[in-house]
Every structure is written in structure tokens, then in C-alpha cells.
Design a protein around this motif. Structure first.
Motif, short mmCIF file in Angstrom:
data_model
loop_
_atom_site.label_atom_id
_atom_site.label_comp_id
_atom_site.label_asym_id
_atom_site.label_seq_id
_atom_site.Cartn_x
_atom_site.Cartn_y
_atom_site.Cartn_z
N LYS A 165 0.83 -1.21 0.00
CA LYS A 165 0.00 0.00 0.00
C LYS A 165 0.86 1.26 0.00
CE LYS A 165 -0.38 0.32 5.06
NZ LYS A 165 -1.30 0.47 6.21
N GLN A 166 0.18 2.39 -0.31
CA GLN A 166 0.78 3.70 -0.15
C GLN A 166 0.48 4.18 1.26
OE1 GLN A 166 2.46 5.38 -2.60
NE2 GLN A 166 2.85 7.25 -1.45
N PHE A 167 1.50 4.64 1.98
CA PHE A 167 1.34 4.99 3.39
C PHE A 167 1.64 6.46 3.57
CE2 PHE A 167 3.30 5.19 7.73
CZ PHE A 167 2.15 4.90 8.45
N ARG A 168 0.70 7.21 4.15
CA ARG A 168 0.88 8.64 4.41
C ARG A 168 0.62 8.92 5.88
NH1 ARG A 168 -1.31 13.84 1.08
NH2 ARG A 168 0.62 13.35 0.01
N CYS A 169 1.47 9.77 6.48
CA CYS A 169 1.28 10.09 7.90
C CYS A 169 1.83 11.48 8.20
CB CYS A 169 2.00 9.06 8.78
SG CYS A 169 3.81 9.15 8.69
N ILE A 170 1.45 11.97 9.37
CA ILE A 170 2.06 13.18 9.94
C ILE A 170 2.78 12.75 11.21
CG2 ILE A 170 1.62 15.43 10.96
CD1 ILE A 170 -0.79 15.70 9.22
N LEU A 185 19.16 11.59 2.21
CA LEU A 185 17.84 11.02 2.47
C LEU A 185 16.94 11.99 3.22
CD1 LEU A 185 18.84 7.42 3.55
CD2 LEU A 185 17.81 8.08 1.39
N CYS A 186 15.65 11.74 3.15
CA CYS A 186 14.67 12.54 3.88
C CYS A 186 14.13 11.75 5.07
CB CYS A 186 13.53 12.93 2.96
SG CYS A 186 12.19 13.81 3.77
N HIS A 187 13.43 10.64 4.81
CA HIS A 187 12.86 9.85 5.90
C HIS A 187 12.58 8.43 5.39
CE1 HIS A 187 9.66 12.44 4.07
NE2 HIS A 187 9.23 11.24 3.72
N ILE A 188 12.65 7.49 6.32
CA ILE A 188 12.41 6.08 5.98
C ILE A 188 11.43 5.51 7.00
CG2 ILE A 188 13.43 3.77 5.78
CD1 ILE A 188 16.07 5.09 5.07
N TYR A 189 10.40 4.83 6.51
CA TYR A 189 9.48 4.15 7.41
C TYR A 189 9.80 2.65 7.37
CZ TYR A 189 5.29 2.13 9.45
OH TYR A 189 4.44 1.41 10.24
N ASN A 190 10.01 2.08 8.56
CA ASN A 190 10.35 0.66 8.68
C ASN A 190 9.10 -0.09 9.16
OD1 ASN A 190 11.27 -1.90 9.37
ND2 ASN A 190 13.24 -1.14 10.13
N PRO A 191 8.42 -0.83 8.26
CA PRO A 191 7.19 -1.52 8.67
C PRO A 191 7.44 -2.64 9.66
CG PRO A 191 7.80 -2.10 6.41
CD PRO A 191 8.72 -1.01 6.83
N ARG A 192 8.65 -3.20 9.69
CA ARG A 192 8.93 -4.29 10.63
C ARG A 192 8.96 -3.79 12.07
NH1 ARG A 192 13.73 -7.93 7.76
NH2 ARG A 192 12.51 -8.58 5.92
N SER A 193 9.63 -2.67 12.27
CA SER A 193 9.70 -2.11 13.62
C SER A 193 8.60 -1.09 13.87
CB SER A 193 11.07 -1.46 13.85
OG SER A 193 11.26 -0.38 12.95
N ASP A 194 7.81 -0.79 12.83
CA ASP A 194 6.76 0.22 12.90
C ASP A 194 7.32 1.51 13.48
OD1 ASP A 194 4.29 1.44 12.70
OD2 ASP A 194 3.65 0.77 14.69
N SER A 195 8.34 2.06 12.81
CA SER A 195 8.96 3.30 13.27
C SER A 195 9.40 4.12 12.07
CB SER A 195 10.16 3.02 14.19
OG SER A 195 11.18 2.34 13.46
N LEU A 196 9.55 5.41 12.31
CA LEU A 196 9.94 6.35 11.27
C LEU A 196 11.32 6.91 11.59
CD1 LEU A 196 9.12 8.18 8.80
CD2 LEU A 196 8.29 9.81 10.50
N GLN A 197 12.26 6.75 10.65
CA GLN A 197 13.59 7.33 10.81
C GLN A 197 13.66 8.59 9.96
OE1 GLN A 197 16.14 4.05 9.67
NE2 GLN A 197 16.51 3.55 11.81
#
Length: 410
Positions: A165-170, A185-197
């Protein structure tokens, strides 16, 4: 969400923020300052997924969730997040900048977006707000409120393409981090750890897009650009043949070309216009002889360059405030550094600078096509042997033009 952020900070999340502090920067305004140097690929901030503003979080809200899930047709991701923001804001509470950048692409796009926002708000009002007046108090869900929420989504949201899916968040706090063109880089979302770097690069983005999407600009942005839109009307002579030639050249009939500081007049712009202005005989020659596609007549080249000069002069005349006047206002502090008017001025400056460069380059190209004295466009025109910046159709014109030309000939 403010409460959840406070909970995260109270549970140790503040440790990750111990070397970050809010700061008002002289050039870009409010942002985050690092208290230690960053190395390549250093992570600035990691935020747990449970603290992100997402449509799932909106659906999970005990009051708002059931209502927005029942709306038909379903709300878009942007409208869901915008309504979510408005809903939280309503529970917590008890266009000089446009004129400055008038004439710029940002100005016209903003005018279009205003109308789009008005239309979208009326749909929300009819499909959602008016049907639940006890939840959506109309005095707190006005069109201006919706515009605020939607612009917050546009300027603060982060997008990720996950496998399914396409994932959007604030992300709280992350949207305060300023942009640097010197990292990767700007930002990376890790779905395994459910965290945003979070890193600090938004990519090679021009000021008109930085201001529209993120709410800030970079003075003297090296990635500034101006989008030149070219199209050919279906009623134009020999339309079908020209469309075929455009497609064979890898060009679209309705095309947008980015004029940049490093390339203010891309070759594809000239290629497009050359095909658009072909005569019947020239089209026939190209159809019969593929090698003829690389041959440009002096007539055709002079016509497209004159048209470009007229277009660039018209675009520059449409800017509300000329380049030099904007630069003076900024230099003398007449625009408060970091505010919207100051940022809009930088957008206008960047686009005017590029258009002036494009105009200058076009004039230089035209000077190599038409006789400097009589204006004749001919394949046999010869360059000045000394400066090679102008051409003449013959010896007589060269002699007549000598008094004017000798001043600039080098």
C-alpha cells in the motif's frame, strides 16, 4: 495526539531529542537545531509508529472513526487526515505573499488550488459535516478551517510506498526538521519495527515546490526551476502528422519542460517547437527522409526563437514586482526574514532569474540565425569571423552594421 506525544516523551522518548532543540533560523525561520555534528546517513530522529497521524489513527478514534468510515463515497486520504486534524483542533479550542509572487507558477497554481479547496469543502459539507452537526460544529469546521487543515497535510505529511500500500502520515516533531541539500535522504518508514527514521533532505526540490509543500524556501536554491508548458491544439494545421513526429522524438503533445539555472533552455523545448511550426513541405520531407529530421531550416528556427522571445518577455512582464525591486526589499529588510512574504519573494526571484537566463540564451541563438542588419533568415548567413556572435546575409549588410557591431565585437 498531543497527549500521546507527551506520554512518549515521559517514557524516555525525550532521550532521542536530547541533542535537538527548537530554533528560529535567520534564513529559513523556525526549525530544529542539532547540538552535535551529523555524519552521512546519521539518523536524526526515530519516532514510534503509534505516534504517527494516519488514516488508521483517525479510524480508531472512538467518536470520529465510525462516522468517517460510513461516508459514501469514501473520503480521500488527504480529506480523512484534514478532517481528523480539524476534529482534534475543534476539541482543543475553547494574501500579501501571493501578490509578491504574482506572475510566478506558484501564484497560478495557488489560485487553482483555492478553487479546488472551495469545491472539495462543499462536498465535505454536504456529505459529512451537515449530516453530523453535533460532532462537526459548523463554526469550527468552516472553509478557512478546512484550508488550514488541508495545507497542514500538504506541508507536513510524509509518503511511503510499502509493498502492499501507499502509506501517508504526519509525524510529531519530525516536521520541524529543516531541509539540507547536502545530505542524501529525507525519511524512511520501517514496517517491521513500525517506526519512522528521519533524515534532513527533501530531495532536489525548487523553491516554488518547497514553499507550496513544506512551507519554507532556501535562498539561492540551486534547484530552482520554472515549468514551461507547451501544447498543440487539435485544430492546428497538420495536427496528426505533427503528433506522430513529436511521439517519434519522444515528446508528448501536452508537455511540461523544467527550465533550470543549469539549463534554462532545454534542447527538447526547441525540438518541440521546431516540429510544431513545420510547414507542409517540411513535414513531407521528414516523412520521406528520416535524416531530414535533423535538418532545421533557418525560417523554422527564426520563427520559433522569435516566438520564444515574445513568450519569455510576456511571462516576465506578468510578475507583479521585478527582480531587482524584490532583491532590494530583501536586502533592506522590508520583508521579515522567514515569513511568507519573504519566502514568496524568493520564489519570484528564482523564477524571474531563470526566465531572464532563458530569454538571453534565446536571443543569442536568434542572433546566429537572422542577419544582424536586415533580419533575413537564410541558411547561407555567415557569422562574424571575429566574435562569431552574429550573422550577416552578405557583405553589404555587414558593412552597414559595422558601426553598431564594433562596440560589442570581441
Amino acid at each position: 495526539m498531543t497527549v500521546k506525544l507527551q506520554e512518549w516523551l515521559g517514557k524516555g522518548g525525550a532521550e532521542g531529542l536530547s541533542w535537538l532543540q527548537l530554533e528560529n533560523f535567520p534564513d529559513t525561520g523556525r526549525g530544529v537545531k542539532t547540538l552535535r555534528p551529523l555524519k552521512l546517513n546519521d539518523v536524526v530522529l526515530t519516532i514510534p509508529g503509534s505516534f504517527l497521524w494516519t488514516i488508521e489513527a483517525a479510524f480508531d478514534d472512538s467518536v470520529l472513526g465510525p462516522i468517517i468510515r460510513s461516508v459514501k463515497p469514501s473520503l480521500s486520504v488527504e480529506d480523512t487526515l484534514a478532517v481528523f486534524l480539524l476534529f482534534i483542533k475543534s476539541r482543543e479550542e475553547g494574501d500579501e505573499e501571493l501578490e509578491v509572487c504574482s506572475g510566478s507558477s506558484l501564484y497560478y497554481l495557488t489560485q487553482q488550488l483555492k478553487q479546488q479547496i472551495k469545491d472539495d469543502y462543499l462536498q465535505l459539507l454536504n456529505n459529512l459535516f451537515s449530516k453530523h452537526p453535533d460532532i462537526f460544529l459548523l463554526e469550527r469546521f468552516t472553509q478557512n478551517d478546512y484550508m488550514w487543515a488541508l495545507c497542514t497535510i500538504w506541508s507536513r505529511a510524509m509518503d511511503f510506498q510499502l509493498p502492499d500500500k501507499q502509506f501517508r502520515c504526519i509525524a510529531p516533531f519530525a516536521d520541524m526538521l529543516n531541509h539540507s541539500p547536502d545530505v542524501q535522504l529525507c525519511h524512511i518508514y520501517n514496517p517491521r519495527s513500525d517506526s519512522l527514521q528521519v533524515f534532513i533532505n527533501y530531495g532536489p526540490v525548487p523553491n516554488n515546490r518547497l514553499l507550496r509543500l513544506y512551507g519554507f524556501v532556501l535562498p539561492n536554491n540551486p534547484y530552482d526551476s520554472y515549468d514551461l508548458i507547451l501544447s498543440t491544439h487539435p485544430g492546428a494545421p497538420f495536427y496528426d502528422q505533427k503528433v506522430a513526429l513529436l511521439e517519434s522524438a519522444g515528446l508528448q503533445v501536452n508537455a511540461t519542460f523544467a527550465l533550470t539555472l543549469s539549463d534554462p533552455l532545454p534542447l527538447d523545448v526547441l525540438r518541440y517547437l521546431r516540429i510544431q511550426r513545420l510547414l507542409s513541405s517540411e513535414i513531407s520531407a521528414m516523412v520521406v527522409n528520416r535524416e531530414a529530421r535533423n535538418i532545421v531550416s533557418a525560417r523554422n528556427e527564426a520563427e520559433i526563437l522569435k516566438a520564444l522571445i515574445e513568450s519569455f518577455e510576456g511571462l516576465l512582464a506578468n510578475f507583479g514586482i521585478p527582480l531587482e525591486e524584490l532583491q532590494e526589499k530583501i536586502a533592506f529588510g522590508l520583508y521579515k526574514q522567514g515569513d511568507n512574504v519573504w519566502a514568496a519573494a524568493h520564489v519570484s526571484i528564482g523564477e524571474q532569474r531563470i526566465l531572464r537566463m532563458a530569454l538571453q540564451k534565446t536571443r543569442e541563438l536568434l542572433a546566429l540565425v537572422i542577419c544582424a542588419q536586415c533580419g533575413k533568415a537564410d541558411e547561407d548567413n555567415k557569422r562574424c569571423s571575429r566574435c562569431r556572435k552574429v550573422v550577416y546575409c552578405g557583405r553589404d549588410c555587414q558593412k552597414k552594421h559595422y558601426k553598431k557591431h564594433k562596440v560589442i565585437c570581441d
